[in-house]
Motif scaffolding. Structure first.
Motif, mmCIF file in Angstrom:
data_model
loop_
_atom_site.group_PDB
_atom_site.id
_atom_site.type_symbol
_atom_site.label_atom_id
_atom_site.label_comp_id
_atom_site.label_asym_id
_atom_site.label_seq_id
_atom_site.Cartn_x
_atom_site.Cartn_y
_atom_site.Cartn_z
ATOM 1 N N SER A 1 0.824 -1.208 0.000
ATOM 2 C CA SER A 1 0.000 0.000 0.000
ATOM 3 C C SER A 1 0.862 1.263 0.000
ATOM 4 C CB SER A 1 -0.929 0.001 1.220
ATOM 5 O OG SER A 1 -1.790 -1.122 1.198
ATOM 6 N N VAL A 2 1.906 1.285 0.825
ATOM 7 C CA VAL A 2 2.783 2.459 0.879
ATOM 8 C C VAL A 2 3.528 2.621 -0.440
ATOM 9 C CG1 VAL A 2 4.815 3.446 2.013
ATOM 10 C CG2 VAL A 2 3.019 2.379 3.382
ATOM 11 N N ALA A 3 4.030 1.514 -1.011
ATOM 12 C CA ALA A 3 4.731 1.588 -2.295
ATOM 13 C C ALA A 3 3.809 2.110 -3.396
ATOM 14 C CB ALA A 3 5.282 0.223 -2.667
ATOM 15 N N THR A 4 2.563 1.656 -3.376
ATOM 16 C CA THR A 4 1.609 2.113 -4.383
ATOM 17 C C THR A 4 1.288 3.583 -4.207
ATOM 18 O OG1 THR A 4 0.637 -0.107 -4.423
ATOM 19 C CG2 THR A 4 -0.655 1.665 -5.397
ATOM 20 N N LEU A 5 1.163 4.034 -2.958
ATOM 21 C CA LEU A 5 0.881 5.446 -2.694
ATOM 22 C C LEU A 5 2.039 6.327 -3.174
ATOM 23 C CD1 LEU A 5 -1.469 7.004 -1.435
ATOM 24 C CD2 LEU A 5 -0.233 6.981 0.729
ATOM 25 N N LEU A 6 3.286 5.893 -2.926
ATOM 26 C CA LEU A 6 4.445 6.640 -3.414
ATOM 27 C C LEU A 6 4.489 6.661 -4.934
ATOM 28 C CD1 LEU A 6 7.197 5.399 -0.911
ATOM 29 C CD2 LEU A 6 5.979 7.583 -0.891
ATOM 30 N N PHE A 7 4.112 5.546 -5.544
ATOM 31 C CA PHE A 7 4.049 5.482 -7.005
ATOM 32 C C PHE A 7 3.023 6.485 -7.545
ATOM 33 C CE2 PHE A 7 1.593 3.728 -10.585
ATOM 34 C CZ PHE A 7 2.576 3.688 -11.567
ATOM 35 N N ILE A 8 1.872 6.567 -6.889
ATOM 36 C CA ILE A 8 0.825 7.504 -7.319
ATOM 37 C C ILE A 8 1.322 8.934 -7.224
ATOM 38 C CG2 ILE A 8 -1.456 8.411 -6.719
ATOM 39 C CD1 ILE A 8 -2.269 5.596 -5.919
ATOM 40 N N TRP A 9 1.948 9.284 -6.097
ATOM 41 C CA TRP A 9 2.462 10.653 -5.931
ATOM 42 C C TRP A 9 3.531 10.965 -6.975
ATOM 43 C CZ3 TRP A 9 3.341 10.482 0.090
ATOM 44 C CH2 TRP A 9 2.099 10.527 0.725
ATOM 45 N N THR A 10 4.452 10.021 -7.165
ATOM 46 C CA THR A 10 5.571 10.256 -8.081
ATOM 47 C C THR A 10 5.098 10.488 -9.505
ATOM 48 O OG1 THR A 10 6.980 8.858 -6.685
ATOM 49 C CG2 THR A 10 7.762 9.320 -8.912
ATOM 50 N N VAL A 11 4.060 9.788 -9.898
ATOM 51 C CA VAL A 11 3.573 9.896 -11.279
ATOM 52 C C VAL A 11 2.539 11.012 -11.416
ATOM 53 C CG1 VAL A 11 2.375 8.668 -13.141
ATOM 54 C CG2 VAL A 11 4.047 7.468 -11.723
ATOM 55 N N ALA A 12 1.614 11.116 -10.463
ATOM 56 C CA ALA A 12 0.477 12.029 -10.625
ATOM 57 C C ALA A 12 0.879 13.492 -10.518
ATOM 58 C CB ALA A 12 -0.600 11.704 -9.584
ATOM 59 N N ILE A 13 1.781 13.848 -9.604
ATOM 60 C CA ILE A 13 2.121 15.266 -9.408
ATOM 61 C C ILE A 13 2.812 15.857 -10.639
ATOM 62 C CG2 ILE A 13 3.500 16.869 -8.030
ATOM 63 C CD1 ILE A 13 2.888 15.212 -5.586
ATOM 64 N N PRO A 14 3.880 15.254 -11.170
ATOM 65 C CA PRO A 14 4.495 15.862 -12.369
ATOM 66 C C PRO A 14 3.560 15.920 -13.573
ATOM 67 C CG PRO A 14 5.963 14.248 -11.368
ATOM 68 C CD PRO A 14 4.641 14.084 -10.710
ATOM 69 N N ILE A 15 2.791 14.853 -13.785
ATOM 70 C CA ILE A 15 1.887 14.839 -14.939
ATOM 71 C C ILE A 15 0.783 15.870 -14.773
ATOM 72 C CG2 ILE A 15 0.188 13.445 -16.189
ATOM 73 C CD1 ILE A 15 1.934 11.036 -15.775
ATOM 74 N N GLY A 16 0.227 15.982 -13.558
ATOM 75 C CA GLY A 16 -0.823 16.969 -13.319
ATOM 76 C C GLY A 16 -0.330 18.384 -13.520
ATOM 77 N N VAL A 17 0.891 18.665 -13.045
ATOM 78 C CA VAL A 17 1.462 20.006 -13.222
ATOM 79 C C VAL A 17 1.711 20.288 -14.700
ATOM 80 C CG1 VAL A 17 3.469 21.449 -12.742
ATOM 81 C CG2 VAL A 17 2.480 20.055 -10.922
ATOM 82 N N LEU A 18 2.309 19.333 -15.416
ATOM 83 C CA LEU A 18 2.593 19.535 -16.844
ATOM 84 C C LEU A 18 1.309 19.738 -17.641
ATOM 85 C CD1 LEU A 18 4.679 19.619 -19.098
ATOM 86 C CD2 LEU A 18 4.499 17.132 -19.278
ATOM 87 N N SER A 19 0.264 18.968 -17.326
ATOM 88 C CA SER A 19 -1.003 19.123 -18.036
ATOM 89 C C SER A 19 -1.622 20.493 -17.800
ATOM 90 C CB SER A 19 -1.983 18.023 -17.612
ATOM 91 O OG SER A 19 -1.516 16.748 -17.996
ATOM 92 N N ALA A 20 -1.418 21.041 -16.606
ATOM 93 C CA ALA A 20 -2.013 22.342 -16.288
ATOM 94 C C ALA A 20 -1.246 23.491 -16.942
ATOM 95 C CB ALA A 20 -2.066 22.532 -14.775
ATOM 96 N N VAL A 21 0.069 23.474 -16.826
ATOM 97 C CA VAL A 21 0.854 24.591 -17.373
ATOM 98 C C VAL A 21 0.965 24.523 -18.894
ATOM 99 C CG1 VAL A 21 2.173 24.836 -15.238
ATOM 100 C CG2 VAL A 21 3.058 23.360 -17.056
#
Length: 328
Positions: free
Chosen positions: A109-129
């Motif tokens: 669960s912790v590994a999956t949560l870190l995976f989500i943060w690592t992938v979702a934050i950069p992609i979300g920022v790039l999609s917005a800017v």
């Protein structure tokens, strides 16, 4: 903050008590019990059990007592002695069955949560800017695909790729030679090499959801006047983005982590069954099938405790991230 954390920890006690009552009640709602299942299995084998033998089994397992007395006996054992009872099916202490699986469940669960943060934050920022750019459309399409594909189907596909192209053993968190081996550096490395498939499967939907959430929040923040003011003062674009709009846009992102963590801990049972993972989910499902109430009740109680802890950590992270939030 210390008082708030202490208060939340104290609130966990009645919350877990309520979870245990609901879990124990639900487990005992279906007609029959574990002994009735044994009788049915004996009939299917062409055998028969006398009424005296059936009554003896109920007395042995304590199933002849009222449900309230059974619950009080079970909870008093947990609170006073740390004894979660004996599994009817396995004839072993429940904690002996759940101990190692609990560690693997938390690790996954912790590994999956870190995976989500690592992938979702950069992609979300790039999609917005880079709104309406090629990358925005590509990531939007991938997010929709990630939300649409069932987890178990993605699990089957990644199992095939893992076995076909990487020659990796599939259907477990560990290679066969490490299943019963004591923990060592080699076993930890083997666990890490097997984590990528379930981590990707469980994190796909959560990543896709959080990418859309972060993109929408950041698009709303970068249009506000304080961002234009920071730009006119000559602040570098990347530093300005991180210091102001991204920090504010992360509030709903962080507040939704409790839901994501709860889904990871308790919602991955089907994926765990498909992948053959040594987590609590498959054992809980088997306990429901066999009406092994102590094993099922203890599994639900532990998963509920993890969910409550995850919710508390999410609230603490939110307060740390945004100084405007105060808990009184």
């Amino acid at each position: 903050m210390a008082g708030y954390i202490l208060k939340r920890i104290l609130y966990m006690i009645p919350t877990l008590l309520a979870i245990s009552i609901v879990a124990f009640t639900i487990i005992n709602l279906p007609p029959g019990d574990y002994v009735d299942r044994l009788v049915i299995e004996a009939k299917n084998r062409g055998e028969s059990m006398t009424p005296e033998a059936i009554d003896g089994l109920r007395q042995l397992y304590g199933l002849n007592k009222p449900i309230v007395e059974q619950y009080v006996s079970w909870m008093s054992g947990i609170v006073l002695r740390g004894d979660f009872g004996i599994s009817y099916k396995w004839n072993l202490p429940v904690w002996a069955l759940l101990g190692e699986r609990l560690g693997l469940t938390v690790a996954l669960s912790v590994a999956t949560l870190l995976f989500i943060w690592t992938v979702a934050i950069p992609i979300g920022v790039l999609s917005a800017v880079r709104q309406y750019s090629v990358w925005d459309y590509v990531f939007t399409f991938i997010s929709f695909v990630g939300l649409a594909i069932p987890n178990f189907l993605l699990a089957l596909g990644l199992m095939y790729i893992s076995f076909k192209y990487f020659g990796q053993s599939v259907g477990s968190l560990l290679s066969p030679e490490y299943l019963d081996a004591p923990w060592s550096l080699a076993k930890v490395l083997d666990l890490l090499s097997h984590l990528w498939v379930p981590m990707t499967v469980l994190g796909a939907a959560g990543t896709a959801e959080l990418v859309r959430t972060l993109r929408a929040n950041l698009l709303d923040e970068i249009k506000k006047p304080y961002v234009a003011t920071a730009r006119t003062k000559g602040m570098p674009e990347v530093w300005m983005l991180i210091k102001y709009p991204l920090r504010h846009a992360l509030n709903p992102f962080v507040s939704s982590q409790n839901e994501i963590f709860v889904n990871l801990v308790s919602g991955g049972t089907i994926v765990s069954v498909v992948l053959g993972l040594q987590t609590i989910g498959p054992l809980l499902l088997d306990a429901f099938r066999s009406q092994d109430m102590f094993l099922a009740g203890s599994s639900i109680l532990i998963l509920g405790a993890l969910a409550v802890i995850g919710t508390m950590l999410s609230d603490i992270m939110l307060a740390w991230l945004d100084p405007r939030i105060r808990f009184n």
